[in-house]
Motif scaffolding. Structure first.
Motif, short mmCIF file in Angstrom:
data_model
loop_
_atom_site.label_atom_id
_atom_site.label_comp_id
_atom_site.label_asym_id
_atom_site.label_seq_id
_atom_site.Cartn_x
_atom_site.Cartn_y
_atom_site.Cartn_z
N GLY A 1 -8.34 -0.33 10.61
CA GLY A 1 -7.52 -0.68 9.59
C GLY A 1 -7.28 -1.80 9.77
N TRP A 2 -5.43 -1.78 9.91
CA TRP A 2 -5.15 -2.76 9.96
C TRP A 2 -4.87 -4.13 10.36
N VAL B 1 7.23 3.63 8.78
CA VAL B 1 6.39 3.15 8.93
C VAL B 1 5.99 2.78 6.67
N MET B 2 5.70 4.08 5.99
CA MET B 2 5.82 4.48 4.62
C MET B 2 6.01 5.83 4.51
N LEU C 1 -0.26 2.24 -2.53
CA LEU C 1 0.24 1.17 -3.69
C LEU C 1 1.60 0.80 -4.42
N GLN C 2 1.41 1.31 -4.52
CA GLN C 2 3.15 1.39 -5.13
C GLN C 2 3.97 1.32 -3.95
N ALA C 3 4.26 1.06 -2.81
CA ALA C 3 5.25 0.20 -1.68
C ALA C 3 4.44 -0.83 -1.69
N ILE C 4 3.44 -1.78 -2.01
CA ILE C 4 2.77 -2.80 -1.77
C ILE C 4 3.69 -3.15 -3.38
N ILE D 1 6.18 -1.82 2.32
CA ILE D 1 5.00 -2.53 3.07
C ILE D 1 3.76 -3.26 2.63
N GLY D 2 3.06 -3.54 3.70
CA GLY D 2 1.92 -4.62 3.60
C GLY D 2 1.37 -4.05 3.10
#
Length: 549
Positions: free
Chosen positions: A37-38, A153-154, A262-265, A270-271
């Motif tokens: 996925g990445w 990571v998250m 999505l909030q972290a983006i 996070i990318g």
């Protein structure tokens, strides 16, 4: 499940390797999907002006893919091989427990139920490791690894993922297991009843046909089969509902992780490619819920089977060795004094038996069916203990002697002695496992069967088929006699050895008996007319006592 603990302990190396490979398979699968996925997301959003290293992620995808294939194959081979070995150990253990529990009187269990325990119950337990223990241990490993990965990571998605995984991999299976206990026990009972009905139909086939009762037997089996179907359908519904609940939980978890991602983006924590990789890694971790749910749906059945096994382990045989056995001295004099015995206190079968059998003597016991002949022979082998009086061998009460010592001195040839599926050699070696070919042929010669066996295409290694299907009734009886003669016993008990034979075959068998049993003491229980010189004395059963015949 206490029954399985020592068996698992004995195979711990194979189980540990299977668990390690299962955890490696899951970790490789999670890493493969996450990196994919990445990698794909990063490659898709990279502009022409920007550079993206394709070689590192593509190499990782290939590496994790090959690792997952190899570890999955190794886990299947190791896990199934170890499970089959444990089931083999369990069958041996159970068979050893069942043999002493077949009592001479007070029979509470049916043969069909013993067969069901030895086959169906054992087979039911094959999923305990493969679909319960291993997946649960792997799920705990997955939760730990996923939690550490998300922490770095998250972090905001970690509680959502762990709660969702816990509910789907542990909570839903636990509820399914609790709700399926009753249906699992019903499946075990129904399967046992169906096996009993099938065995009754096979064993009594001739009588059922003669009495016109085949439709009733078929109806009984059909009813048992219908009960199995109903129980299994109920169990299948539970599994389907559990799987649906787990998938629903997985879907909610993915939505929750996506929301926090999505909030972290938006906050720049996070990318996008890394968030997609983390999301797919969470989805891959839920792969472990499948086998757990399948196992949970049948755990009630396994628990019921394990309880039946546990009941066997705690059951005491009717006859046990004495706490302080006395060594059996040489000599084969057998004495009965005032022996009384009955299957119920209100109706004794033997009411004061006195008898002495000297070394090398041959006596016959005659009387009608139910007079007590077979009962007396069973008491001599201590298949049950006398209610009063005593039985002495070489001057010792047989209750003070180890059973193995007693039964090495006394051997029984019963009227329904079986010919086991296998070769002539296989059947004879039961009497003496160390016998060589010369010894086997000598026993066959004494039983007047040697010429027949030598004429077979494979001789001693000729296949006899199920229940000796290739032998006549007289040949089968002579083979059983030869097997009995191979035993080192000094006393032979022959219980209606000519039952079911025609008159000519019966006369020939009894005429050869004197020569075949030369040098041994013999007690012959029979309805047959005895040829002159066959025995030294004859006793007749009258009202539970012995009178000269």
């Amino acid at each position: 499940m206490k029954v399985l603990v020592p068996l698992f302990a004995a195979r711990w190396r194979g189980l540990a390797l299977a668990l390690l490979l299962a955890a490696t398979t899951l970790a490789a699968g999670v890493a493969l999907l996450g990196v994919s996925g990445w990698f794909l997301t990063g490659a898709a959003i990279t502009t022409a002006a920007a550079s993206f290293n394709l070689f590192g992620p593509s190499s990782m995808v290939r590496g994790f893919s090959f690792l997952r294939i190899a570890s999955r194959y190794g886990e299947r081979i190791t896990g199934h091989a170890t499970t089959l070995a444990i089931l083999s150990d369990l069958r041996v253990w159970l068979f050893g427990r069942l043999i002493p529990l077949v009592p001479f009187k007070g029979q509470d269990e049916r043969t069909g139920d013993f067969v069901s325990r030895l086959t169906g119950d054992v087979e039911t337990l094959d999923l305990v490791f493969l679909q319960v223990i291993a997946p649960l241990a792997t799920a705990l490993f997955a939760a730990l690894g996923l939690g550490l990965f998300l922490w770095f990571v998250m972090p905001t998605a970690m509680p959502v993922a762990l709660v969702g995984l816990g509910v789907s991999a542990i909570g839903a299976p636990l509820l399914l297991a609790l709700s399926g206990r009753r249906s699992g026990a019903a499946v075990i009972r129904a399967m046992s009843d169906m096996r009993i009905a099938a065995l009754d139909g096979v064993d009594g086939q001739a009588d059922l046909v003669a009495l016109g009762a085949v439709p009733l037997s078929r109806q009984a089996f059909g009813a048992a089969a219908a009960d199995v179907r109903v129980a299994r359908l109920k169990q299948a519904r539970g599994v389907a509902l559990g799987a649906g609940a787990a998938q629903f939980g997985a879907g909610l978890t993915v939505i929750g992780v996506l929301w926090t991602g999505l909030q972290a983006i938006e906050t720049g924590d996070i990318g996008g490619p890394l968030m997609v990789g983390a999301l797919l890694a969470v989805m891959a971790a839920f792969e472990v819920t499948g086998p757990i749910l399948r196992g949970a749906g049948r755990i009630g059945q396994s628990m019921a089977a394990a309880r039946r096994m546990q009941a066997i382990s705690g059951a005491e045989p009717a006859i046990r060795d004495p706490a302080r056995p006395i060594a059996l001295p040489p000599g084969g004099v057998l004495e009965l004094e005032g022996v009384r015995f009955g299957y119920s206190a209100a109706r004794p079968v033997l009411a004061g038996i006195n008898l002495r059998l000297g070394e090398g003597e041959r006596i016959a016991l005659v009387g009608g069916s139910g007079s007590g002949k077979s009962t007396l022979l069973g008491l001599l082998l201590r298949l049950s203990d006398v209610d009063a009086g005593s039985i002495r061998l070489a001057g010792l009460d047989i209750r003070d002697i180890r059973l193995v010592d007693l039964r090495s001195r006394i051997a029984l040839l019963s009227q329904d002695a079986p010919v086991f599926i296998g070769t002539v050699r296989d059947n004879l070696l039961i009497g003496d496992p160390a016998a060589d070919d010369a010894t086997l042929h000598a026993a066959l010669r004494r039983a007047r069967l040697d010429d027949f066996v030598r004429g077979l295409p494979e001789g001693l290694d000729s296949w006899l088929g199920e229940s000796g299907a290739t032998l006549s009734a007289g040949q089968a009886r002579r083979l059983c006699l030869a097997r009995t003669l191979l035993a080192p016993a000094e006393i032979l008990l022959l219980d209606e050895p000519t039952a079911g034979l025609d008159r000519d075959t019966e006369a020939a068998f009894l005429a050869d008996l004197v020569t075949a049993t030369a040098g041994r003491a013999v007690i012959l229980a029979t309805h047959a007319a005895l040829p002159d010189g066959a025995v030294d004395r004859v006793y007749r059963f009258e009202a539970g006592r012995l009178a000269p015949g």
